[in-house]
Design a protein around this motif. Structure first.
Motif, PDB file in Angstrom:
ATOM      1  N   SER A  85       0.832  -1.116   0.041  1.00 26.94           N
ATOM      2  CA  SER A  85       0.191   0.096  -0.141  1.00 26.94           C
ATOM      3  C   SER A  85       0.870   1.134   0.007  1.00 26.94           C
ATOM      4  CB  SER A  85      -0.903  -0.018   1.164  1.00 26.94           C
ATOM      5  OG  SER A  85      -1.771   1.242   1.314  1.00 26.94           O
ATOM      6  N   LEU A  86       2.026   1.291   0.786  1.00 29.38           N
ATOM      7  CA  LEU A  86       2.871   2.360   0.797  1.00 29.38           C
ATOM      8  C   LEU A  86       3.444   2.617  -0.702  1.00 29.38           C
ATOM      9  CD1 LEU A  86       4.724   2.042   4.357  1.00 29.38           C
ATOM     10  CD2 LEU A  86       2.928   3.598   3.575  1.00 29.38           C
ATOM     11  N   ILE A  87       4.049   1.264  -1.101  1.00 32.28           N
ATOM     12  CA  ILE A  87       4.345   1.697  -2.284  1.00 32.28           C
ATOM     13  C   ILE A  87       3.493   2.204  -3.476  1.00 32.28           C
ATOM     14  CG2 ILE A  87       5.661   0.221  -4.313  1.00 32.28           C
ATOM     15  CD1 ILE A  87       6.819  -1.486  -2.326  1.00 32.28           C
ATOM     16  N   GLY A  88       2.358   1.647  -3.342  1.00 30.37           N
ATOM     17  CA  GLY A  88       1.314   2.044  -4.117  1.00 30.37           C
ATOM     18  C   GLY A  88       0.771   3.419  -3.992  1.00 30.37           C
ATOM     19  N   SER A  89       1.044   3.995  -2.944  1.00 32.77           N
ATOM     20  CA  SER A  89       0.704   5.596  -2.535  1.00 32.77           C
ATOM     21  C   SER A  89       1.988   6.212  -3.238  1.00 32.77           C
ATOM     22  CB  SER A  89       0.674   5.952  -1.121  1.00 32.77           C
ATOM     23  OG  SER A  89      -0.380   5.112  -0.405  1.00 32.77           O
ATOM     24  N   ALA A  90       3.017   5.898  -3.268  1.00 31.68           N
ATOM     25  CA  ALA A  90       4.362   6.476  -3.924  1.00 31.68           C
ATOM     26  C   ALA A  90       3.991   6.591  -5.389  1.00 31.68           C
ATOM     27  CB  ALA A  90       5.490   5.922  -3.470  1.00 31.68           C
ATOM     28  N   VAL A  91       3.729   5.293  -5.851  1.00 36.03           N
ATOM     29  CA  VAL A  91       3.525   5.219  -7.415  1.00 36.03           C
ATOM     30  C   VAL A  91       2.265   6.071  -7.829  1.00 36.03           C
ATOM     31  CG1 VAL A  91       3.294   3.740  -9.200  1.00 36.03           C
ATOM     32  CG2 VAL A  91       4.725   3.284  -7.678  1.00 36.03           C
ATOM     33  N   SER A  92       1.314   6.141  -6.951  1.00 40.78           N
ATOM     34  CA  SER A  92       0.193   6.922  -7.532  1.00 40.78           C
ATOM     35  C   SER A  92       0.444   8.283  -7.591  1.00 40.78           C
ATOM     36  CB  SER A  92      -0.995   6.575  -6.825  1.00 40.78           C
ATOM     37  OG  SER A  92      -0.766   6.913  -5.208  1.00 40.78           O
ATOM     38  N   ARG A  93       1.136   8.676  -6.533  1.00 30.97           N
ATOM     39  CA  ARG A  93       1.636  10.250  -6.503  1.00 30.97           C
ATOM     40  C   ARG A  93       2.473  10.509  -7.713  1.00 30.97           C
ATOM     41  NH1 ARG A  93       1.911   9.399  -1.090  1.00 30.97           N
ATOM     42  NH2 ARG A  93       4.179   8.905  -1.054  1.00 30.97           N
ATOM     43  N   ILE A  94       3.345   9.812  -8.039  1.00 32.53           N
ATOM     44  CA  ILE A  94       4.144   9.917  -9.225  1.00 32.53           C
ATOM     45  C   ILE A  94       3.515   9.902 -10.656  1.00 32.53           C
ATOM     46  CG2 ILE A  94       6.244   8.896 -10.562  1.00 32.53           C
ATOM     47  CD1 ILE A  94       7.241   7.735  -8.049  1.00 32.53           C
ATOM     48  N   LEU A  95       2.669   8.894 -10.706  1.00 38.27           N
ATOM     49  CA  LEU A  95       2.168   9.043 -12.005  1.00 38.27           C
ATOM     50  C   LEU A  95       0.817   9.772 -11.915  1.00 38.27           C
ATOM     51  CD1 LEU A  95       1.985   4.802 -12.563  1.00 38.27           C
ATOM     52  CD2 LEU A  95       3.883   6.739 -13.468  1.00 38.27           C
ATOM     53  N   GLY A  96       0.184   9.829 -10.835  1.00 35.23           N
ATOM     54  CA  GLY A  96      -1.277  10.937 -10.930  1.00 35.23           C
ATOM     55  C   GLY A  96      -2.462   9.910 -11.019  1.00 35.23           C
ATOM     56  N   GLU A  97      -3.382  10.002 -10.113  1.00 35.16           N
ATOM     57  CA  GLU A  97      -4.354   9.025 -10.489  1.00 35.16           C
ATOM     58  C   GLU A  97      -5.225   9.473 -11.565  1.00 35.16           C
ATOM     59  OE1 GLU A  97      -5.648   6.891  -8.486  1.00 35.16           O
ATOM     60  OE2 GLU A  97      -3.991   6.853  -7.029  1.00 35.16           O
ATOM     61  N   ALA A  98      -5.564   8.370 -12.165  1.00 33.84           N
ATOM     62  CA  ALA A  98      -6.352   8.353 -13.467  1.00 33.84           C
ATOM     63  C   ALA A  98      -7.784   7.668 -13.188  1.00 33.84           C
ATOM     64  CB  ALA A  98      -5.833   7.871 -14.507  1.00 33.84           C
ATOM     65  N   ASP A  99      -8.938   8.357 -13.842  1.00 37.80           N
ATOM     66  CA  ASP A  99     -10.057   7.601 -13.621  1.00 37.80           C
ATOM     67  C   ASP A  99     -10.060   6.425 -14.515  1.00 37.80           C
ATOM     68  OD1 ASP A  99     -10.983   9.486 -11.827  1.00 37.80           O
ATOM     69  OD2 ASP A  99     -11.870  11.059 -13.562  1.00 37.80           O
ATOM     70  N   THR A 100     -10.511   5.255 -13.937  1.00 35.02           N
ATOM     71  CA  THR A 100     -10.701   4.228 -14.853  1.00 35.02           C
ATOM     72  C   THR A 100     -12.035   3.737 -14.951  1.00 35.02           C
ATOM     73  OG1 THR A 100     -11.100   2.932 -12.801  1.00 35.02           O
ATOM     74  CG2 THR A 100      -8.751   2.947 -13.635  1.00 35.02           C
TER      75      THR A 100
END
Length: 292
Positions: A162-177
């Motif tokens: 979850s921590l890794i996912g939070s870091a990746v989501s901040r880098i890539l930016g959340e996109a609506d699926t």
């Protein structure tokens, strides 16, 4: 317990409640060969697909009995509740999938975020995850038991992902699926995405459930599928435009051909009328003037 020859038979769920099961569902879900005849590796794979730990049973007979009981349990589950779990977990299945197919996909769901899942769906998830579920359990109690079923190290790894996912989501930016939609069955048109219910899965949730590489791979695969579907739609639209243009040209050519043939028929008809009139005049002159 083997199914009775009646149209419906009574099955007991783990909490002691009875449920009516169609015997044809149990019969169609039965394997072509007896479970005891399957090789050991196939039997273990089948057990894992149904959410059973094949190494937790002392002998082959115990494993066969556990698989048989699990299949009866799956056959007694509410199919609508299973579909709710599938939509919650965003698993790719067709809307007319069998109970066993739905159960296999539900077992593959590892998410511990239970938001949006109904009480019946939580019970189905609890049954397949080996949780002690009772008919009187409410939603908070079911969620608490499901979380308690998760081991300490499993929870720790999930927190790490979850921590890794939070870091990746901040880098890539959340996109609506896109909203969840069932796969089209054979001979069916794809469902309308605008009318398909479901929740939106973020890159953080995907990494938390499948790991860093698994989550990124799943996102890339879905993006590639969307790109390919978009290009296929464009190609299909171009083909439709070309076919429409060909049909229009063929219609124009057909109209011109019909008009030319009608014109030729008119000319032939007028020529026949003129020849007949001249022949009549010649006969009249020949009879009344020349012979006299």
């Amino acid at each position: 317990m083997s199914p009775t020859p009646d149209a419906n038979s009574q099955k007991l769920l783990p909490d002691g409640q009875s449920a009516t099961v169609d015997t044809d569902v149990v019969q169609t879900s039965a394997p072509s060969r007896q479970l005891s005849e399957l090789p050991k590796d196939e039997l273990e794979n089948l057990a894992e697909e149904f959410g059973l730990d094949a190494h937790a049973y002392q002998s082959r007979q115990h494993l066969v009995a556990a698989i048989h009981e699990r299949r009866q349990l799956i056959a007694s589950m509410d199919r609508e509740a299973m579909l709710d779990v599938v939509k919650w977990g965003r698993r790719p299945v067709t809307a007319n999938a069998t109970r066993e197919q739905l159960a296999v996909e539900i077992v593959r769901i590892k998410s511990m975020r239970f938001g949006g899942l109904s009480q019946a769906g939580l019970k189905v998830l609890g049954y397949l995850r080996g949780v002690d579920v009772h008919d009187t359990d409410d939603v908070p109690l079911l969620i608490r038991r499901l979380k308690r079923k998760e081991g300490f190290f499993t929870r720790l790894n999930r927190k790490r992902r979850s921590l890794i996912g939070s870091a990746v989501s901040r880098i890539l930016g959340e996109a609506d699926t896109a909203a969840y939609q069932f796969l089209p069955g054979q001979g069916e048109d794809p469902p309308d995405p605008a009318s398909a219910p479901g929740r939106s899965a973020s890159i953080k949730e995907e990494i938390e459930e499948a790991g860093l590489f698994g989550g990124i791979t799943s996102r890339i695969k879905r993006s590639a599928d969307q790109y390919l579907n978009q290009k296929l739609d464009e190609i299909e639209a171009r083909i439709d435009r070309k076919l429409d243009e060909i049909d229009r040209r063929l219609a124009d050519w057909r109209d011109k051909e019909v008009a030319n043939r009608i014109r030729i028929l008119k000319i032939t008809l007028w020529a026949s009328v003129i020849v007949a009139a001249l022949s009549l005049i010649y006969s009249y002159i020949n009879v009344y003037f020349v012979r006299r």
